[in-house]
Design a protein around this motif. Sequence first.
Motif: not given
Length: 285
Positions: A2-3, A6, A71, A229, A278, A283
């Motif tokens: 997981l990041a 962001v 993204n 996250l 989202r 990420e």
Amino acid sequence: MLASRVLMVRPTRFGFNPETAGTNAFQSDDPSNEALAEFDHLAMALSDAGIEPIIFDQAPDCPSPDAIFPNNWVSFHEEGAVLYPMLSPLRRTERRMDILEALGKEIICDFSHFEQDARFLEGTGSMVLDRKEKFCFVCVSDRSDRMLAFQWCQRMDFRLIDFDTLGPGGVPVYHTNVVGSIGEGLAVVCSEVIVEKTVLNLFTSLDEYEAISITMDQMQNFCGNILQLNGSKGKVIAMSECARSHFRPDQLRSLEGHGAIVASPIPSIERIGGGPVRCMLAEVF
């Protein structure tokens, strides 16, 4: 995996994009626009939860009304950055080498030339990635090309799980991250829109997850468009306030077992841009 950081792009020209409206049923042309305030509120909420937002202002020469959704043009990986082909010519102006340079990311793969062939794969909008187990989930649409996804998986060493959908109005859902989300031990999926013959294949791949099934109504209120996250204060699940308000109490309890919920109100961004939280987060690894 997981990041904890962001990428976010603060918009200066946010608005209705007629080039994407034909494939995004969530957009509407609404004169009420509080996008900047909503953007800043989300960034602060993430920061307060221990997630680091890396914020760039929209480039002065970028005319896209959708720059708030980075993204779709880039995804980050430990090895570097991947660039993507996007349906809207306006959105192609969002790609920025200065951001990659500032983040110290080299381009390891560039799919953007497929725009010349009218073939599109719009980043982690088109692909929901399980980075730990190396699964790539793709619901096929005009903006999510099956063969490009297969090529991406070959290049990045992921296993492709592709499927067809029938969303609102009987048309394919344009982006996979509307249908659902994959995190560590967690899967949120709207099985209601998945064409029946592919459901078994999809759920066979979800054995390692606690699966939360959402309805089409919940999907239309962005319950699938969430992101897990892991920051300095632990795991969080980022979503819009609209999404949070449409999860059932038992579903929220299940989600809270996988991270603290960070919900931010972004009604203008959702109505006008058709993309919730989202979509605003790329990420950074």
